[in-house]
Design a protein around this motif. Structure first.
Motif, PDB file in Angstrom:
ATOM      1  N   ARG A   1      -3.719  -3.946   3.699  1.00 38.28           N
ATOM      2  CA  ARG A   1      -2.936  -3.539   4.871  1.00 38.28           C
ATOM      3  C   ARG A   1      -2.996  -4.601   5.965  1.00 38.28           C
ATOM      4  O   ARG A   1      -1.992  -4.878   6.630  1.00 38.28           O
TER       5      ARG A   1
ATOM      6  N   TYR B   1      -0.706  -7.443   4.857  1.00 34.69           N
ATOM      7  CA  TYR B   1       0.707  -7.078   5.025  1.00 34.69           C
ATOM      8  C   TYR B   1       1.112  -7.182   6.488  1.00 34.69           C
ATOM      9  O   TYR B   1       2.187  -7.694   6.823  1.00 34.69           O
TER      10      TYR B   1
ATOM     11  N   LYS C   1       4.096  -9.544   7.566  1.00 35.80           N
ATOM     12  CA  LYS C   1       5.327  -8.877   8.007  1.00 35.80           C
ATOM     13  C   LYS C   1       5.351  -8.576   9.502  1.00 35.80           C
ATOM     14  O   LYS C   1       6.413  -8.370  10.078  1.00 35.80           O
TER      15      LYS C   1
ATOM     16  N   SER D   1       2.266  -1.286   6.977  1.00 43.52           N
ATOM     17  CA  SER D   1       2.916  -0.959   5.709  1.00 43.52           C
ATOM     18  C   SER D   1       2.879   0.533   5.447  1.00 43.52           C
ATOM     19  O   SER D   1       1.979   1.243   5.910  1.00 43.52           O
ATOM     20  N   THR D   2       3.860   1.001   4.704  1.00 48.19           N
ATOM     21  CA  THR D   2       3.821   2.362   4.190  1.00 48.19           C
ATOM     22  C   THR D   2       3.060   2.349   2.862  1.00 48.19           C
ATOM     23  O   THR D   2       2.760   1.286   2.309  1.00 48.19           O
TER      24      THR D   2
ATOM     25  N   ASP E   1       4.180   3.254  -0.052  1.00 46.11           N
ATOM     26  CA  ASP E   1       5.039   2.712  -1.104  1.00 46.11           C
ATOM     27  C   ASP E   1       5.148   1.192  -0.997  1.00 46.11           C
ATOM     28  O   ASP E   1       5.151   0.487  -2.019  1.00 46.11           O
ATOM     29  N   GLN E   2       5.262   0.657   0.204  1.00 46.76           N
ATOM     30  CA  GLN E   2       5.343  -0.787   0.386  1.00 46.76           C
ATOM     31  C   GLN E   2       4.061  -1.477  -0.067  1.00 46.76           C
ATOM     32  O   GLN E   2       4.105  -2.536  -0.696  1.00 46.76           O
TER      33      GLN E   2
ATOM     34  N   LYS F   1       4.041  -1.484  -3.828  1.00 42.49           N
ATOM     35  CA  LYS F   1       5.039  -2.399  -4.394  1.00 42.49           C
ATOM     36  C   LYS F   1       4.563  -3.849  -4.340  1.00 42.49           C
ATOM     37  O   LYS F   1       4.771  -4.614  -5.275  1.00 42.49           O
ATOM     38  N   HIS F   2       3.954  -4.246  -3.246  1.00 39.16           N
ATOM     39  CA  HIS F   2       3.553  -5.643  -3.057  1.00 39.16           C
ATOM     40  C   HIS F   2       2.049  -5.849  -3.272  1.00 39.16           C
ATOM     41  O   HIS F   2       1.504  -6.876  -2.846  1.00 39.16           O
TER      42      HIS F   2
END
Length: 257
Positions: free
Chosen positions: A129, A132, A136, A140-141, A143-144, A147-148
């Motif tokens: 987290r 991310y 970004k 992050s969520t 799901d995000q 995904k990554h």
């Protein structure tokens, strides 16, 4: 217009009572933890059903299950748990093993002494987290993050290895400085010797640049050589002895330190 009948599918549900939720979320108390330690000492770490039953006899409002007791022990009460801040080496091990085993936290815990499955998983996703957010600029969520996950974990591992290399280089430089700081500056000429000390019976090995020899030593031949100075400490010699060669046939091939 014909009427269209609508059928409603009944879904069976099993609502949990508010009492069950309250018991499940009930925080552990200090007295429960103390009693748990005594029960584990008495029954070991296998009989969790028995431990839960005996714990509930002392605290009837808690209604702990064997699973809850086991998780409480392994994640919080076990004295072998490492609750210190994560080291750089531990983090590298975590992300290296995750690249190999994936989300097999129990398998990864075999390489991280004292770290529980739960703490390993929490630290892994907490670090992801942060990574991310760094990339970004936003949180992050779930799901995000999922995904990554692989890409983020790879970037984290690369960054950790660079950080370790930089730290090792700084530590090496510091150790070199500390090592040379232990040595005082070498004198340009040998120290004054005791005038009553006789060198005639001694054999010495010479290392050093050209020096001014003490006047009491005669018939010594020496050559200038770009070499380091060497000093000896011996109860038979003065406190500091500058090593010099004696130009005698018997001492050309034999040296005594």
């Amino acid at each position: 217009m014909p009427l269209v009948s609508q059928t409603h599918k009944k879904v069976r549900s099993y609502p949990k009572s508010s009492k069950w939720r309250k018991d499940k979320r009930r925080p552990w108390t200090t007295k429960e933890d103390e009693n748990m330690r005594k029960l584990v000492e008495e029954h070991g770490t296998k009989q969790w059903t028995i431990i839960a039953e005996k714990l509930n006899e002392h605290f009837p409002n808690a209604t702990r299950t064997g699973k809850q007791c086991r998780e409480r022990w392994h994640n919080h009460l076990n004295p072998g748990i490492n609750k210190e801040n994560w080291t750089l080496e531990e983090e590298i091990t975590l992300f290296s093993m995750h690249a190999k085993f994936g989300n097999k936290w129990a398998e990864i815990s075999n390489y991280l002494a004292g770290r529980t499955d739960n703490s390993i998983k929490n630290h892994f996703y907490s670090t992801l987290r942060k990574q991310y957010r760094l990339v970004k600029g936003i949180d992050s969520t779930k799901d995000q993050l999922k995904k990554h996950s692989s890409q983020l974990a790879g970037n984290v591992l690369i960054g950790l290895k660079k950080k370790l290399k930089k730290r090792d280089e700084l530590e090496f430089t510091k150790s070199q400085e500390d090592f040379f700081d232990c040595f005082p500056a070498m004198p340009c000429s040998p120290p004054d010797f005791d005038e009553n000390f006789s060198y005639r019976e001694c054999e010495f090995l010479v290392l050093g640049h050209q020096i001014d020899l003490p006047p009491q030593i005669d018939n010594i031949v020496y050559e200038e050589a770009p070499m380091e100075f060497t000093w000896l400490e011996s109860s038979e010699f003065p406190e500091e002895v500058f090593l010099m060669p004696l130009n005698t046939p018997e001492n050309q091939t034999k040296f005594n330190h």
